[in-house]
Design a protein around this motif. Structure first.
Motif, PDB file in Angstrom:
ATOM      1  N   ASP A  96      22.095 -13.094  26.416  1.00 27.93           N
ATOM      2  CA  ASP A  96      22.252 -11.551  26.435  1.00 27.93           C
ATOM      3  C   ASP A  96      22.869 -10.986  26.299  1.00 27.93           C
ATOM      4  N   ARG A  97      24.565 -11.249  26.802  1.00 29.79           N
ATOM      5  CA  ARG A  97      25.373 -10.621  26.524  1.00 29.79           C
ATOM      6  C   ARG A  97      26.060 -10.296  24.966  1.00 29.79           C
ATOM      7  N   LEU A  98      26.012 -12.233  24.332  1.00 27.19           N
ATOM      8  CA  LEU A  98      26.424 -12.134  22.998  1.00 27.19           C
ATOM      9  C   LEU A  98      25.394 -11.376  22.145  1.00 27.19           C
ATOM     10  N   HIS A  99      23.936 -10.998  22.710  1.00 30.89           N
ATOM     11  CA  HIS A  99      22.739  -9.986  21.605  1.00 30.89           C
ATOM     12  C   HIS A  99      23.123  -8.574  21.405  1.00 30.89           C
ATOM     13  N   ARG A 100      23.767  -8.008  22.368  1.00 28.95           N
ATOM     14  CA  ARG A 100      24.041  -7.123  23.097  1.00 28.95           C
ATOM     15  C   ARG A 100      26.061  -6.489  22.477  1.00 28.95           C
ATOM     16  N   TRP A 101      26.798  -7.422  22.213  1.00 29.98           N
ATOM     17  CA  TRP A 101      27.917  -7.358  21.765  1.00 29.98           C
ATOM     18  C   TRP A 101      27.203  -6.945  20.378  1.00 29.98           C
ATOM     19  N   THR A 102      26.813  -8.249  19.539  1.00 30.13           N
ATOM     20  CA  THR A 102      26.388  -8.244  18.581  1.00 30.13           C
ATOM     21  C   THR A 102      25.616  -6.593  17.976  1.00 30.13           C
ATOM     22  N   ALA A 105      25.764  -3.642  19.079  1.00 30.35           N
ATOM     23  CA  ALA A 105      26.701  -2.679  19.201  1.00 30.35           C
ATOM     24  C   ALA A 105      28.109  -2.960  18.438  1.00 30.35           C
ATOM     25  N   LEU A 106      27.870  -3.959  17.931  1.00 33.24           N
ATOM     26  CA  LEU A 106      28.642  -3.837  16.400  1.00 33.24           C
ATOM     27  C   LEU A 106      27.726  -3.603  15.407  1.00 33.24           C
ATOM     28  N   MET A 107      27.112  -3.823  15.258  1.00 34.55           N
ATOM     29  CA  MET A 107      25.354  -4.238  13.944  1.00 34.55           C
ATOM     30  C   MET A 107      25.746  -2.373  14.648  1.00 34.55           C
ATOM     31  N   ASP A 108      25.450  -1.801  15.260  1.00 33.26           N
ATOM     32  CA  ASP A 108      25.471  -0.508  15.528  1.00 33.26           C
ATOM     33  C   ASP A 108      26.861   0.869  15.072  1.00 33.26           C
ATOM     34  N   THR A 109      27.813   0.182  14.626  1.00 36.12           N
ATOM     35  CA  THR A 109      29.134   0.443  14.391  1.00 36.12           C
ATOM     36  C   THR A 109      28.841   1.349  13.087  1.00 36.12           C
ATOM     37  N   ALA A 110      28.730   1.954  12.711  1.00 34.34           N
ATOM     38  CA  ALA A 110      29.045   3.036  10.915  1.00 34.34           C
ATOM     39  C   ALA A 110      30.235   3.041  10.258  1.00 34.34           C
ATOM     40  N   ASP A 111      30.955   3.710  11.183  1.00 40.80           N
ATOM     41  CA  ASP A 111      32.217   3.455  10.464  1.00 40.80           C
ATOM     42  C   ASP A 111      33.074   2.378  10.329  1.00 40.80           C
ATOM     43  N   ALA A 112      33.239   1.090   9.357  1.00 45.35           N
ATOM     44  CA  ALA A 112      34.246   0.180   9.968  1.00 45.35           C
ATOM     45  C   ALA A 112      35.843   0.601  10.387  1.00 45.35           C
ATOM     46  N   ALA A 113      36.318   1.253  10.577  1.00 43.52           N
ATOM     47  CA  ALA A 113      37.381   1.600  11.148  1.00 43.52           C
ATOM     48  C   ALA A 113      37.575   1.782  13.295  1.00 43.52           C
ATOM     49  N   ASP A 114      36.652   1.887  13.327  1.00 42.48           N
ATOM     50  CA  ASP A 114      36.181   1.943  14.528  1.00 42.48           C
ATOM     51  C   ASP A 114      35.188   0.366  15.034  1.00 42.48           C
ATOM     52  N   LEU A 115      35.186  -0.318  14.173  1.00 37.90           N
ATOM     53  CA  LEU A 115      35.311  -2.159  14.558  1.00 37.90           C
ATOM     54  C   LEU A 115      35.900  -2.491  15.464  1.00 37.90           C
ATOM     55  N   GLN A 156      36.278  -3.548  23.043  1.00 39.22           N
ATOM     56  CA  GLN A 156      36.001  -2.891  24.178  1.00 39.22           C
ATOM     57  C   GLN A 156      34.760  -3.667  25.053  1.00 39.22           C
ATOM     58  N   GLN A 157      33.831  -3.645  23.899  1.00 43.11           N
ATOM     59  CA  GLN A 157      32.283  -4.345  24.234  1.00 43.11           C
ATOM     60  C   GLN A 157      32.602  -6.582  24.779  1.00 43.11           C
ATOM     61  N   LEU A 158      33.645  -6.765  24.216  1.00 41.98           N
ATOM     62  CA  LEU A 158      33.840  -8.253  25.019  1.00 41.98           C
ATOM     63  C   LEU A 158      34.349  -8.364  26.595  1.00 41.98           C
ATOM     64  N   LYS A 159      34.931  -7.200  26.396  1.00 44.99           N
ATOM     65  CA  LYS A 159      35.480  -6.168  27.999  1.00 44.99           C
ATOM     66  C   LYS A 159      34.686  -6.903  28.609  1.00 44.99           C
ATOM     67  N   HIS A 160      34.129  -6.000  28.277  1.00 41.57           N
ATOM     68  CA  HIS A 160      32.612  -5.361  29.085  1.00 41.57           C
ATOM     69  C   HIS A 160      31.344  -5.981  29.404  1.00 41.57           C
ATOM     70  N   GLN A 161      31.008  -7.067  28.229  1.00 42.07           N
ATOM     71  CA  GLN A 161      29.969  -7.835  28.423  1.00 42.07           C
ATOM     72  C   GLN A 161      30.155  -8.899  29.040  1.00 42.07           C
ATOM     73  N   PHE A 162      30.923  -9.532  29.138  1.00 46.77           N
ATOM     74  CA  PHE A 162      32.047 -10.847  28.877  1.00 46.77           C
ATOM     75  C   PHE A 162      32.529 -10.753  30.101  1.00 46.77           C
ATOM     76  N   LEU A 163      33.368  -9.868  30.645  1.00 42.47           N
ATOM     77  CA  LEU A 163      34.568  -9.409  32.072  1.00 42.47           C
ATOM     78  C   LEU A 163      35.210  -9.860  31.736  1.00 42.47           C
ATOM     79  N   ILE A 164      35.595  -9.468  30.753  1.00 46.86           N
ATOM     80  CA  ILE A 164      36.933 -10.550  30.440  1.00 46.86           C
ATOM     81  C   ILE A 164      38.043  -9.175  30.634  1.00 46.86           C
ATOM     82  N   PRO A 165      39.530 -10.043  31.473  1.00 41.94           N
ATOM     83  CA  PRO A 165      40.404  -8.728  31.663  1.00 41.94           C
ATOM     84  C   PRO A 165      41.210  -7.675  30.958  1.00 41.94           C
ATOM     85  N   GLN A 166      41.927  -9.106  29.706  1.00 36.62           N
ATOM     86  CA  GLN A 166      42.085  -8.113  28.487  1.00 36.62           C
ATOM     87  C   GLN A 166      42.083  -8.513  27.550  1.00 36.62           C
TER      88      GLN A 166
END
Length: 224
Positions: free
Chosen positions: A79-85, A87-97, A103-113
């Motif tokens: 489920d977390r991998l699905h939400r992270w993926t 978020a990437l697909m919903d990013t229209a501007d490539a510069a924001d990827l 940010q989504q890696l840290k949020h979805q998988f509780l990664i400190p840095q």
């Protein structure tokens, strides 16, 4: 023939190959006394068999509980991998990827840095922060990785891409590829020295590598 040469193995083999023995000597089953593993009291053979069966059932119950727990954990990770993926697909501007990815890696998988660098990008992205500060050695190292690297922080350059490098004790380094060539590197850092260990499985990180590589390839010039 004497019995001095008969061993316990001989007796066990005889009983195993003579199923009618206890039918002909049924009184033995009632008289056999064994020591219970749950104390020093003597129990009958039937009671001992019941205790062994209960222990076996408990062992199976523990395995089932563990399988259910692992299944639930796998569903949560999927489920977390699905939400992270997504978020990437919903990013229209490539510069924001790169920012969304971290940010989504840290949020979805509780990664400190977490951090990312990409090189060989199209001219429109060459001046952005994620395309800066990568040495030739770091690029060569990323290109040499056939699998994500996990282990202790021993002064790898990518750790300096993180917000607080001095607190990082273990890291995961995930190459980004287009074809056989690495064009970027994701670094995950933790203050826990065991979070990313050398003996941990990398199947999940390989998926992160493939998905992140596919998304961030939008930053590269068109393939020749």
């Amino acid at each position: 023939m004497g019995t001095s040469g008969i061993t316990e193995t001989d007796i066990a083999n005889y009983l195993a190959n003579t199923p009618g023995f206890f039918e002909r000597n049924a009184e033995l089953l009632a008289s056999i006394q064994l020591t219970s593993p749950h104390g020093q009291r003597a129990v009958s053979l039937q009671e001992r068999q019941m205790e062994m069966l209960r222990d076996r059932i408990k062992g199976l119950e523990h395995k089932i509980v563990e399988m259910i727990r692992n299944g639930q954990d796998n569903v949560a990770i999927a489920d977390r991998l699905h939400r992270w993926t997504r978020a990437l697909m919903d990013t229209a501007d490539a510069a924001d990827l790169p920012t969304v990815l971290v940010q989504q890696l840290k949020h979805q998988f509780l990664i400190p840095q977490a951090g990312v660098r990409v090189w060989g990008v199209a001219e429109a992205y060459a001046g952005l922060p994620f395309a800066q500060g990568v040495s030739d050695d770091a690029r060569s190292f990323a290109n040499s990785l056939t699998l994500p690297y996990c282990g202790v922080n021993s002064g790898f350059e990518p750790v300096r891409w993180l917000d607080d490098p001095s607190t990082v004790m273990s890291i995961a380094l995930i190459p980004l590829r287009r074809g056989d060539t690495a064009f970027g590197l994701v670094v995950l850092g933790s203050p826990d020295p065991t979070r990313y260990s050398a003996d941990m499985g990398t199947e999940f990180l390989i998926r992160i590598s493939e998905l992140a590589g596919g998304a961030l390839s939008r930053l590269l010039p068109p393939a020749a």
